[in-house]
Enzyme design. Structure first.
Site, short mmCIF file in Angstrom:
data_model
loop_
_atom_site.label_atom_id
_atom_site.label_comp_id
_atom_site.label_asym_id
_atom_site.label_seq_id
_atom_site.Cartn_x
_atom_site.Cartn_y
_atom_site.Cartn_z
N VAL A 25 62.21 66.66 6.85
CA VAL A 25 61.02 67.32 7.32
C VAL A 25 59.84 66.38 7.65
CG1 VAL A 25 61.32 69.60 7.05
CG2 VAL A 25 60.21 68.33 5.24
N GLY A 26 60.03 65.32 6.91
CA GLY A 26 59.10 64.14 7.14
C GLY A 26 59.18 62.96 5.99
N GLU A 27 58.43 61.86 6.45
CA GLU A 27 58.69 60.66 5.87
C GLU A 27 57.21 60.49 5.15
OE1 GLU A 27 61.47 58.98 7.59
OE2 GLU A 27 61.55 57.04 6.14
N GLY A 28 57.21 60.65 3.90
CA GLY A 28 55.83 60.26 3.25
C GLY A 28 55.78 58.94 2.85
N ASP A 150 44.03 59.01 -0.81
CA ASP A 150 44.28 58.95 0.41
C ASP A 150 44.37 60.01 1.24
OD1 ASP A 150 45.83 57.58 2.67
OD2 ASP A 150 47.71 57.54 1.89
P1 AMP Z 1 53.98 63.33 2.17
O1 AMP Z 1 54.82 62.50 1.46
O2 AMP Z 1 53.42 64.26 1.31
O3 AMP Z 1 53.06 62.51 3.16
O4 AMP Z 1 54.92 64.05 3.29
C1 AMP Z 1 55.36 63.81 4.21
C2 AMP Z 1 55.63 64.78 5.48
O5 AMP Z 1 56.54 65.76 4.70
C3 AMP Z 1 54.42 65.63 5.48
O6 AMP Z 1 53.81 65.26 6.56
C4 AMP Z 1 54.92 67.04 5.67
O7 AMP Z 1 55.29 67.30 7.07
C5 AMP Z 1 56.05 66.93 4.84
N1 AMP Z 1 56.03 67.79 3.57
C6 AMP Z 1 55.54 67.34 2.51
N2 AMP Z 1 55.48 68.10 1.50
C7 AMP Z 1 55.89 68.96 1.84
C8 AMP Z 1 56.06 70.32 1.42
N3 AMP Z 1 55.71 70.79 0.10
N4 AMP Z 1 56.45 71.58 2.28
C9 AMP Z 1 56.74 71.19 3.49
N5 AMP Z 1 56.71 69.94 4.01
C10 AMP Z 1 56.33 68.90 3.39
#
Ligand code: AMP
Length: 297
Positions: A25-28, A150
């Site tokens: 769902v994402g790349e943090g 951040d």
């Molecule tokens: P982050 O590492 O927190 O920047 O997360 C990167 C992306 O992953 C975020 O923009 C969200 O789209 C997704 N993401 C992170 N944490 C969650 C979560 N608890 N639930 C759903 N999506 C998440």
């Protein structure tokens, strides 16, 4: 077991055994995030895979401490809840940690974008509610002596139905490898970064988060980033153009900061030029987020 003694609660069951990954769902900043189903309960969670420092075997105690801080902070309703931590190994045999978070269905970046695309304004009541939740969450973190460092719309997760906002990506900065770039080619954003950080200050305070809160507030009103720089210099110039170029008189010590140079001289402008839709009280509130900064020097 060494890890259990630390009290950070790293579980023994591997992530592969416990979860079924559904999709990325994402790349943090620190690794990939997957939507996953907990096999035992059927519950949907967010699984964040984080790499540890490459030269270390196992999980260093500093990381375990960070994880327990994260657990403690995630008791707040406006901080994303860390439900569990599981240890695993990647293909190269390196230790990875899976942080198991409650699943949130969107984030503030996507939320603002959806309004921008339809040309609608975000209702003032919604902005107030989101800002209130953000301030409550940050107050809780600051009350426990933790800076986020951040904050940005991408890190503020939301539930579309309830409009709950939760702060994510907290406290990881010290535990995991500090990234230069994301894994994708997207460069880390500088848009919400406080000027003292951009100028290379080594001692900074809660004001750096309050700066980001102000930038996010303005963006909720205009649906455009307040200071959209594409380099550290450009970012500073955007800030100085609106708030005036700082000097020793308004910001004692500024010219001693590591990355200080001579900059073009601008006088401060009214914040209403950058955030035209905001009323007097809103502008007053917004101005606090810049004041907290110069007062701290
Ligand atoms: P982050 O590492 O927190 O920047 O997360 C990167 C992306 O992953 C975020 O923009 C969200 O789209 C997704 N993401 C992170 N944490 C969650 C979560 N608890 N639930 C759903 N999506 C998440």
């Amino acid at each position: 077991m060494e890890m259990e003694k630390t009290g950070a609660g790293v579980a023994v069951l591997s992530a592969k055994e416990a979860f079924e990954k559904l999709e990325k769902v994402g790349e943090g900043t620190y690794g990939k995030v997957y939507r996953a189903r907990e096999k035992a309960t059927g519950k949907i969670v967010a699984l964040k895979k984080t790499r540890l420092h490459e030269d270390q075997e196992g999980v260093p105690p500093t990381t375990l401490r960070e994880v327990s801080i994260l657990r403690m902070l995630s008791r707040d309703p406006h901080v994303v809840r860390l439900m569990d931590v599981k240890q695993g190994q990647n293909k190269e045999g390196k230790t990875v940690l899976y942080l198991v978070f409650e699943y949130m269905d969107t984030d503030l970046k996507k939320f603002i974008r959806s309004f921008r695309q339809t040309g609608q304004s975000i209702p003032p009541q919604t902005i107030k509610s989101l800002m209130y939740q953000l301030c409550k969450g940050i107050a809780f973190c600051h009350g426990h002596g933790i800076l986020h460092r951040d904050l940005k719309p991408h890190n503020l997760l939301m539930d579309r139905k309830t409009m709950m906002l939760k702060i994510a990506d907290l406290g990881l900065a010290r535990a995991f490898t500090v990234p230069i770039k994301k894994y994708t080619h997207e460069i880390l954003t500088l848009w919400y970064r406080a000027p003292e950080v951009l100028l290379g200050a080594t001692h900074y305070s809660m004001a750096v988060d309050i700066w980001s809160v102000g930038c996010i507030f303005a963006e909720l009103v205009t649906k455009q980033a307040l200071f959209a720089g594409d380099s550290e210099l450009q970012q500073l110039l955007h800030i100085f153009r609106l708030l005036g170029t700082p000097n020793e008189e308004v910001w004692p010590g500024v010219s001693k900061l590591k990355d200080w140079h001579e900059y073009p001289q601008w006088n401060p402008k009214s914040l209403s030029t950058a955030v035209p839709g905001l009323d007097e009280l809103g502008l007053d509130l917004l101005s606090v987020s810049c004041c907290s900064l110069t007062n701290s020097f």
